[in-house]
Design a protein around this motif. Structure first.
Motif, PDB file in Angstrom:
ATOM      1  N   PHE A  36       1.372  -1.100  -0.016  1.00 35.00           N
ATOM      2  CA  PHE A  36      -0.350  -0.029   0.152  1.00 35.00           C
ATOM      3  C   PHE A  36       1.045   1.152  -0.111  1.00 35.00           C
ATOM      4  CE2 PHE A  36      -2.283  -2.770   2.498  1.00 35.00           C
ATOM      5  CZ  PHE A  36      -3.373  -3.633   1.816  1.00 35.00           C
ATOM      6  N   SER A  37       0.477   2.551  -0.925  1.00 31.16           N
ATOM      7  CA  SER A  37       1.341   3.819  -0.925  1.00 31.16           C
ATOM      8  C   SER A  37       0.789   4.318  -0.641  1.00 31.16           C
ATOM      9  CB  SER A  37       2.647   2.825  -1.714  1.00 31.16           C
ATOM     10  OG  SER A  37       1.845   2.871  -3.372  1.00 31.16           O
ATOM     11  N   TYR A  38       1.783   5.552  -0.354  1.00 30.18           N
ATOM     12  CA  TYR A  38       0.789   7.649  -0.610  1.00 30.18           C
ATOM     13  C   TYR A  38       1.682   7.430  -2.173  1.00 30.18           C
ATOM     14  CZ  TYR A  38       0.100  11.794  -0.337  1.00 30.18           C
ATOM     15  OH  TYR A  38      -0.811  12.786  -0.803  1.00 30.18           O
ATOM     16  N   LEU A  39       1.302   7.822  -2.825  1.00 26.38           N
ATOM     17  CA  LEU A  39       1.966   7.965  -4.311  1.00 26.38           C
ATOM     18  C   LEU A  39       2.447   9.866  -4.057  1.00 26.38           C
ATOM     19  CD1 LEU A  39      -0.257   6.838  -7.031  1.00 26.38           C
ATOM     20  CD2 LEU A  39       1.640   5.444  -5.712  1.00 26.38           C
ATOM     21  N   ALA A  76      -2.033   3.522  -3.988  1.00 29.53           N
ATOM     22  CA  ALA A  76      -2.127   2.907  -4.444  1.00 29.53           C
ATOM     23  C   ALA A  76      -1.959   1.379  -3.759  1.00 29.53           C
ATOM     24  CB  ALA A  76      -0.835   2.746  -5.387  1.00 29.53           C
ATOM     25  N   VAL A  77      -2.908   0.559  -4.064  1.00 32.17           N
ATOM     26  CA  VAL A  77      -2.457  -0.752  -3.521  1.00 32.17           C
ATOM     27  C   VAL A  77      -1.428  -1.625  -4.905  1.00 32.17           C
ATOM     28  CG1 VAL A  77      -3.894  -3.151  -2.714  1.00 32.17           C
ATOM     29  CG2 VAL A  77      -5.258  -0.591  -2.636  1.00 32.17           C
ATOM     30  N   ALA A  85       5.092  -0.491  -5.974  1.00 34.54           N
ATOM     31  CA  ALA A  85       5.969  -0.956  -5.282  1.00 34.54           C
ATOM     32  C   ALA A  85       6.666  -0.649  -4.637  1.00 34.54           C
ATOM     33  CB  ALA A  85       6.617  -2.208  -6.301  1.00 34.54           C
ATOM     34  N   VAL A  86       7.979   0.237  -5.222  1.00 33.24           N
ATOM     35  CA  VAL A  86       9.180   0.930  -4.498  1.00 33.24           C
ATOM     36  C   VAL A  86       8.538   1.624  -3.186  1.00 33.24           C
ATOM     37  CG1 VAL A  86      10.824   2.189  -4.291  1.00 33.24           C
ATOM     38  CG2 VAL A  86      10.918   0.794  -6.600  1.00 33.24           C
ATOM     39  N   LEU A  87       7.804   2.962  -3.239  1.00 34.18           N
ATOM     40  CA  LEU A  87       6.891   3.328  -2.501  1.00 34.18           C
ATOM     41  C   LEU A  87       6.529   2.460  -1.009  1.00 34.18           C
ATOM     42  CD1 LEU A  87       5.551   6.130  -4.490  1.00 34.18           C
ATOM     43  CD2 LEU A  87       7.335   6.275  -2.694  1.00 34.18           C
ATOM     44  N   SER A  88       5.891   1.436  -1.316  1.00 33.64           N
ATOM     45  CA  SER A  88       5.503   0.439  -0.673  1.00 33.64           C
ATOM     46  C   SER A  88       6.247  -0.812   0.230  1.00 33.64           C
ATOM     47  CB  SER A  88       4.261   0.170  -0.837  1.00 33.64           C
ATOM     48  OG  SER A  88       4.588  -1.196  -1.778  1.00 33.64           O
TER      49      SER A  88
END
Ligand code: SF4
Ligand code: SF4
Length: 224
Positions: A20-23, A37-38, A115-118
């Motif tokens: 899970f990420s905040y973009l 994003a998931v 993927a990297v941000l999460s």
């Protein structure tokens, strides 16, 4: 608030990893309303990758396609969940192609960014996501959403070190061997045009849509 439920659902449907990420600044310019994003990830079979020896194989092409289809199917379940909770959910297919010639070789949102941000992995010298668990032998799909998600810790540092195996394995000379620095243009590490042109030489394998030599060569895959 729904992360645990969503992860459980997606894992039960077949995801090997979920992020899970905040973009923030990485939000898709086409869809700035979707700030989260998931990322849904599935590993590729080691036995299939072992069939790649100097050229892609039909076994790899078929597995690549089947994995993409499974990821897209899991994505549908994620979308239904998010919509049932009252939010919007935009799927980004596992394999993206765009007719927009201004942005050739790019889709509407790079799966690797989410993927990297999460924290699922980092960008390797081969330009692919590298995960601790599966190396670079993975495929991904993404759901962009306005559902607020608690972001996980990003994994920005490339841990490839002095390794040059993927650079040496690439017949197209598409991999520079440089360490990826977050924010740097993609072509500092990887020439997408050279890669794509080379894939077209494998016309007998999925009409030139796959190669995979750099992925199959990565020693970090051996941890599976
Ligand atoms: S997929 Fe093939 S052509 Fe593209 S970078 Fe990897 S080894 Fe090179
Ligand atoms: S082959 Fe080596 S340099 Fe290339 S991605 Fe894997 S670890 Fe990194």
């Amino acid at each position: 608030m729904y992360e645990k439920e969503l992860e459980k659902l997606l894992t039960e449907k077949g995801a090997d990893m979920v992020g899970f990420s905040y973009l923030g600044d990485s939000v898709s310019p086409d869809y700035p309303q979707y700030k989260y994003a998931v990322t849904i990830l599935r590993r590729l079979s080691k036995a299939v990758l072992d069939t790649i020896d100097g050229a892609p194989t039909m076994a790899y092409f078929q597995h690549y396609r089947a994995t993409n289809a499974r990821l897209d199917s899991i994505t549908l379940d994620g979308i239904s969940f998010i919509e049932d909770m009252g939010y919007l959910a935009l799927p980004v297919a596992a394999s993206q192609s765009t007719p927009d010639k201004k942005e050739e070789y790019r889709g509407i949102f790079p799966h690797k960014t989410g993927a990297v941000l999460s924290g699922l992995g980092y960008i390797g010298k081969n330009g692919l996501l590298l995960t601790e668990k599966f190396g670079s032998a993975v495929r991904m799909a993404t759901i962009l959403t306005d559902m607020p998600l608690e972001p996980q810790r990003p994994m920005l540092e490339c841990l490839c070190g002095d390794c040059m195996i993927c650079k040496n394995a690439c017949p197209a000379g598409a991999i520079t061997g440089e360490i990826y620095v977050p924010g740097a243009p993609r072509n500092t590490i990887f020439d997408a045009k050279k890669c794509s042109e080379h894939m077209k030489t494998y016309k007998n394998i999925g009409r030139g849509a796959v190669c995979g030599l750099c992925m199959a060569a990565c020693p970090k895959n051996k941890r599976m």
